[in-house]
Design a protein around this motif. Structure first.
Motif, mmCIF file in Angstrom:
data_model
loop_
_atom_site.group_PDB
_atom_site.id
_atom_site.type_symbol
_atom_site.label_atom_id
_atom_site.label_comp_id
_atom_site.label_asym_id
_atom_site.label_seq_id
_atom_site.Cartn_x
_atom_site.Cartn_y
_atom_site.Cartn_z
ATOM 1 N N SER A 8 0.851 -1.187 0.000
ATOM 2 C CA SER A 8 0.000 0.000 0.000
ATOM 3 C C SER A 8 0.885 1.235 0.000
ATOM 4 O O SER A 8 1.933 1.260 0.658
ATOM 5 N N THR A 10 0.680 5.551 0.317
ATOM 6 C CA THR A 10 -0.144 6.693 0.673
ATOM 7 C C THR A 10 0.218 7.858 -0.247
ATOM 8 O O THR A 10 1.388 8.232 -0.356
ATOM 9 N N PRO A 12 -1.211 11.863 -1.636
ATOM 10 C CA PRO A 12 -2.189 12.927 -1.419
ATOM 11 C C PRO A 12 -3.407 12.670 -2.321
ATOM 12 O O PRO A 12 -3.251 12.194 -3.460
ATOM 13 N N ALA A 13 -4.587 12.963 -1.834
ATOM 14 C CA ALA A 13 -5.819 12.667 -2.561
ATOM 15 C C ALA A 13 -5.835 13.312 -3.944
ATOM 16 O O ALA A 13 -6.261 12.675 -4.920
ATOM 17 N N ASP A 14 -5.358 14.540 -4.047
ATOM 18 C CA ASP A 14 -5.385 15.209 -5.348
ATOM 19 C C ASP A 14 -4.458 14.519 -6.351
ATOM 20 O O ASP A 14 -4.784 14.392 -7.522
ATOM 21 N N PHE A 16 -3.608 11.282 -6.267
ATOM 22 C CA PHE A 16 -4.275 10.023 -6.594
ATOM 23 C C PHE A 16 -5.352 10.240 -7.650
ATOM 24 O O PHE A 16 -5.420 9.502 -8.646
ATOM 25 N N GLU A 17 -6.180 11.260 -7.470
ATOM 26 C CA GLU A 17 -7.246 11.556 -8.434
ATOM 27 C C GLU A 17 -6.674 11.919 -9.794
ATOM 28 O O GLU A 17 -7.168 11.456 -10.834
ATOM 29 N N GLN A 18 -5.634 12.747 -9.814
ATOM 30 C CA GLN A 18 -5.020 13.164 -11.080
ATOM 31 C C GLN A 18 -4.444 11.965 -11.820
ATOM 32 O O GLN A 18 -4.697 11.790 -13.021
ATOM 33 N N THR A 20 -5.160 8.795 -11.451
ATOM 34 C CA THR A 20 -6.233 7.878 -11.829
ATOM 35 C C THR A 20 -6.943 8.384 -13.087
ATOM 36 O O THR A 20 -7.210 7.604 -14.011
#
Length: 69
Positions: A8, A10, A12-14, A16-18, A20
């Motif tokens: 796994s 970790t 940052p959410a932004d 990860f979204e970018q 993806t």
């Protein structure tokens, strides 16, 4: 001995979204897209070759359907 399992990470959410979304555009899930980026960096894949990869992955399912007919 090298263990080839999953880990796994970790992010940052932004980020990860970018990543993806960029992977989706290329027709790849996130792990495949990260491998593609790694290969592109190591091999200096030019923009034309990247476009060819994107076309191949986004049209793959349609091509398989046509071949099955």
């Amino acid at each position: 001995m090298i263990h080839k399992g999953q880990v796994s990470v970790t992010l940052p959410a932004d980020l990860f979204e970018q990543l993806t979304k960029e992977g989706d555009v290329m027709g790849m899930d996130l792990p495949a897209y990260l491998r593609f980026l790694q290969h592109a960096r190591a091999q200096s894949i030019d923009a034309r070759a990247q476009d060819a990869v994107r076309y191949m992955f986004t049209k793959h399912a349609d091509s398989l359907k046509k071949l099955a007919q």
